[in-house]
Motif scaffolding. Structure first.
Motif, PDB file in Angstrom:
ATOM      1  N   LEU A 269       9.873   7.550  13.387  1.00 20.51           N
ATOM      2  CA  LEU A 269       8.762   8.444  13.724  1.00 20.51           C
ATOM      3  C   LEU A 269       7.676   7.708  14.502  1.00 20.51           C
ATOM      4  CD1 LEU A 269       8.374  10.483  10.415  1.00 20.51           C
ATOM      5  CD2 LEU A 269       9.206  11.306  12.608  1.00 20.51           C
ATOM      6  N   ILE A 270       7.391   6.500  14.090  1.00 24.87           N
ATOM      7  CA  ILE A 270       6.354   5.730  14.782  1.00 24.87           C
ATOM      8  C   ILE A 270       6.805   5.338  16.186  1.00 24.87           C
ATOM      9  CG2 ILE A 270       5.096   3.534  14.782  1.00 24.87           C
ATOM     10  CD1 ILE A 270       4.894   3.801  11.764  1.00 24.87           C
ATOM     11  N   GLY A 271       8.055   4.946  16.344  1.00 29.25           N
ATOM     12  CA  GLY A 271       8.522   4.443  17.624  1.00 29.25           C
ATOM     13  C   GLY A 271       9.062   5.481  18.576  1.00 29.25           C
ATOM     14  N   ILE A 272       9.501   6.640  18.067  1.00 24.45           N
ATOM     15  CA  ILE A 272      10.109   7.652  18.937  1.00 24.45           C
ATOM     16  C   ILE A 272       9.228   8.888  19.084  1.00 24.45           C
ATOM     17  CG2 ILE A 272      12.113   9.163  19.223  1.00 24.45           C
ATOM     18  CD1 ILE A 272      13.740   7.012  17.710  1.00 24.45           C
ATOM     19  N   VAL A 273       8.665   9.386  17.991  1.00 22.41           N
ATOM     20  CA  VAL A 273       7.883  10.621  18.037  1.00 22.41           C
ATOM     21  C   VAL A 273       6.433  10.359  18.438  1.00 22.41           C
ATOM     22  CG1 VAL A 273       7.053  12.561  16.649  1.00 22.41           C
ATOM     23  CG2 VAL A 273       9.384  11.718  16.345  1.00 22.41           C
ATOM     24  N   LEU A 274       5.813   9.356  17.833  1.00 25.95           N
ATOM     25  CA  LEU A 274       4.398   9.081  18.079  1.00 25.95           C
ATOM     26  C   LEU A 274       4.068   8.797  19.546  1.00 25.95           C
ATOM     27  CD1 LEU A 274       1.805   9.038  16.412  1.00 25.95           C
ATOM     28  CD2 LEU A 274       2.125   6.585  16.128  1.00 25.95           C
ATOM     29  N   PRO A 275       4.909   8.087  20.308  1.00 25.05           N
ATOM     30  CA  PRO A 275       4.563   7.874  21.717  1.00 25.05           C
ATOM     31  C   PRO A 275       4.414   9.157  22.530  1.00 25.05           C
ATOM     32  CG  PRO A 275       6.202   6.285  21.066  1.00 25.05           C
ATOM     33  CD  PRO A 275       6.042   7.247  19.924  1.00 25.05           C
ATOM     34  N   PHE A 276       5.094  10.225  22.139  1.00 26.13           N
ATOM     35  CA  PHE A 276       4.951  11.491  22.871  1.00 26.13           C
ATOM     36  C   PHE A 276       3.644  12.212  22.531  1.00 26.13           C
ATOM     37  CE2 PHE A 276       9.608  10.970  22.953  1.00 26.13           C
ATOM     38  CZ  PHE A 276       9.781  10.991  24.325  1.00 26.13           C
ATOM     39  N   LEU A 277       2.973  11.799  21.479  1.00 30.02           N
ATOM     40  CA  LEU A 277       1.728  12.441  21.064  1.00 30.02           C
ATOM     41  C   LEU A 277       0.485  11.726  21.588  1.00 30.02           C
ATOM     42  CD1 LEU A 277       2.708  13.178  17.354  1.00 30.02           C
ATOM     43  CD2 LEU A 277       2.908  14.686  19.338  1.00 30.02           C
ATOM     44  N   ILE A 278       0.654  10.682  22.378  1.00 31.48           N
ATOM     45  CA  ILE A 278      -0.475   9.936  22.930  1.00 31.48           C
ATOM     46  C   ILE A 278      -1.135  10.778  24.019  1.00 31.48           C
ATOM     47  CG2 ILE A 278      -1.136   7.819  24.172  1.00 31.48           C
ATOM     48  CD1 ILE A 278      -0.173   7.352  21.311  1.00 31.48           C
ATOM     49  N   PRO A 279      -2.474  10.942  23.955  1.00 33.72           N
ATOM     50  CA  PRO A 279      -3.147  11.738  24.982  1.00 33.72           C
ATOM     51  C   PRO A 279      -3.133  11.030  26.340  1.00 33.72           C
ATOM     52  CG  PRO A 279      -4.750  10.765  23.493  1.00 33.72           C
ATOM     53  CD  PRO A 279      -3.395  10.457  22.944  1.00 33.72           C
ATOM     54  N   LYS A 280      -3.334  11.813  27.390  1.00 32.41           N
ATOM     55  CA  LYS A 280      -3.330  11.250  28.737  1.00 32.41           C
ATOM     56  C   LYS A 280      -4.482  10.282  28.904  1.00 32.41           C
ATOM     57  CE  LYS A 280      -1.008  15.000  31.072  1.00 32.41           C
ATOM     58  NZ  LYS A 280      -1.029  15.980  32.137  1.00 32.41           N
ATOM     59  N   GLY A 281      -4.206   9.249  29.648  1.00 34.75           N
ATOM     60  CA  GLY A 281      -5.214   8.226  29.901  1.00 34.75           C
ATOM     61  C   GLY A 281      -4.646   7.180  30.833  1.00 34.75           C
ATOM     62  N   PRO A 282      -5.466   6.233  31.234  1.00 33.44           N
ATOM     63  CA  PRO A 282      -4.987   5.235  32.189  1.00 33.44           C
ATOM     64  C   PRO A 282      -3.929   4.279  31.606  1.00 33.44           C
ATOM     65  CG  PRO A 282      -7.187   4.671  31.436  1.00 33.44           C
ATOM     66  CD  PRO A 282      -6.869   6.022  30.883  1.00 33.44           C
ATOM     67  N   HIS A 283      -3.912   4.113  30.291  1.00 33.98           N
ATOM     68  CA  HIS A 283      -2.988   3.166  29.668  1.00 33.98           C
ATOM     69  C   HIS A 283      -1.984   3.862  28.752  1.00 33.98           C
ATOM     70  CE1 HIS A 283      -5.457  -0.013  31.243  1.00 33.98           C
ATOM     71  NE2 HIS A 283      -6.527   0.505  30.647  1.00 33.98           N
ATOM     72  N   LYS A 284      -1.686   5.118  29.025  1.00 32.17           N
ATOM     73  CA  LYS A 284      -0.785   5.881  28.163  1.00 32.17           C
ATOM     74  C   LYS A 284       0.598   5.229  28.078  1.00 32.17           C
ATOM     75  CE  LYS A 284       1.451  10.301  27.539  1.00 32.17           C
ATOM     76  NZ  LYS A 284       1.603  11.675  27.982  1.00 32.17           N
ATOM     77  N   ARG A 285       1.152   4.848  29.209  1.00 35.08           N
ATOM     78  CA  ARG A 285       2.496   4.263  29.218  1.00 35.08           C
ATOM     79  C   ARG A 285       2.525   2.922  28.467  1.00 35.08           C
ATOM     80  NH1 ARG A 285       7.383   5.716  28.875  1.00 35.08           N
ATOM     81  NH2 ARG A 285       8.829   4.417  29.987  1.00 35.08           N
ATOM     82  N   LEU A 286       1.463   2.138  28.616  1.00 37.73           N
ATOM     83  CA  LEU A 286       1.375   0.864  27.912  1.00 37.73           C
ATOM     84  C   LEU A 286       1.344   1.067  26.396  1.00 37.73           C
ATOM     85  CD1 LEU A 286       1.000  -2.224  28.011  1.00 37.73           C
ATOM     86  CD2 LEU A 286      -1.463  -1.795  28.091  1.00 37.73           C
ATOM     87  N   VAL A 287       0.568   2.034  25.939  1.00 36.11           N
ATOM     88  CA  VAL A 287       0.478   2.323  24.501  1.00 36.11           C
ATOM     89  C   VAL A 287       1.820   2.834  23.981  1.00 36.11           C
ATOM     90  CG1 VAL A 287      -0.651   3.773  22.779  1.00 36.11           C
ATOM     91  CG2 VAL A 287      -2.001   2.724  24.584  1.00 36.11           C
ATOM     92  N   GLN A 288       2.507   3.653  24.775  1.00 38.66           N
ATOM     93  CA  GLN A 288       3.820   4.147  24.358  1.00 38.66           C
ATOM     94  C   GLN A 288       4.819   2.998  24.185  1.00 38.66           C
ATOM     95  OE1 GLN A 288       4.560   6.926  27.550  1.00 38.66           O
ATOM     96  NE2 GLN A 288       4.078   8.679  26.227  1.00 38.66           N
ATOM     97  N   ILE A 289       4.818   2.087  25.146  1.00 37.61           N
ATOM     98  CA  ILE A 289       5.729   0.951  25.064  1.00 37.61           C
ATOM     99  C   ILE A 289       5.361   0.055  23.888  1.00 37.61           C
ATOM    100  CG2 ILE A 289       6.445  -1.163  26.250  1.00 37.61           C
ATOM    101  CD1 ILE A 289       6.281   0.449  28.859  1.00 37.61           C
ATOM    102  N   MET A 290       4.061  -0.140  23.666  1.00 37.37           N
ATOM    103  CA  MET A 290       3.632  -0.960  22.524  1.00 37.37           C
ATOM    104  C   MET A 290       4.080  -0.346  21.204  1.00 37.37           C
ATOM    105  SD  MET A 290      -0.133  -2.461  23.612  1.00 37.37           S
ATOM    106  CE  MET A 290      -0.876  -1.432  22.430  1.00 37.37           C
TER     107      MET A 290
END
Length: 96
Positions: free
Chosen positions: A31-52
Motif C-alpha cells: 500500500l505504501i509503495g504502490i497505492v500511496l504514490p498515486f495519491l500524491i498531489p501535483k507539484g514540482p517534485h511529485k515524481r521524485l516523491v513517488q519514486i522515494m
C-alpha cells in the motif's frame, strides 16, 4: 502413533502464522509503495516523491523479510562452551 499427527499440526500452525504475518506486512508495504504514490498531489517534485515512496517501501520490505526469515530458520544456534554446559547441567540437576 499420536505424536505424528500432533507434529504435523504444530508444523501446519507454524506455517500458517508465518503466512499470515508475511501477507499482512506485504500488504502494508505494498500500500505504501504502490497505492500511496498515486495519491500524491501535483507539484514540482511529485515524481521524485513517488519514486522515494516506492523505493523506501521496497527496501523496508526486503529488510524486514531478511530479518524475519533469519529468525524463523536461523543458520546456527547459540554457541556455548562445554564448561558452561556442564555447569548448567549441574545446576539444573542433570548430572553427566
Amino acid at each position: 502413533m499420536q505424536l505424528i499427527p500432533c507434529l504435523f499440526s504444530v508444523v501446519y500452525l507454524s506455517m500458517e502464522k508465518f503466512a499470515i504475518t508475511l501477507i499482512i506486512v506485504t500488504v502494508f508495504w505494498g500500500l505504501i509503495g504502490i497505492v500511496l504514490p498515486f495519491l500524491i498531489p501535483k507539484g514540482p517534485h511529485k515524481r521524485l516523491v513517488q519514486i522515494m515512496l516506492a523505493l523506501t517501501s521496497a527496501c523496508c520490505w526486503m529488510f524486514w523479510l531478511c530479518f524475519y526469515l533469519h529468525q524463523w530458520k536461523p543458520l546456527f544456534g547459540p554457541q556455548i562452551e562445554s564448561t558452561h554446559a556442564r555447569m548448567l547441567r549441574t545446576i539444573w540437576g542433570q548430572e553427566l
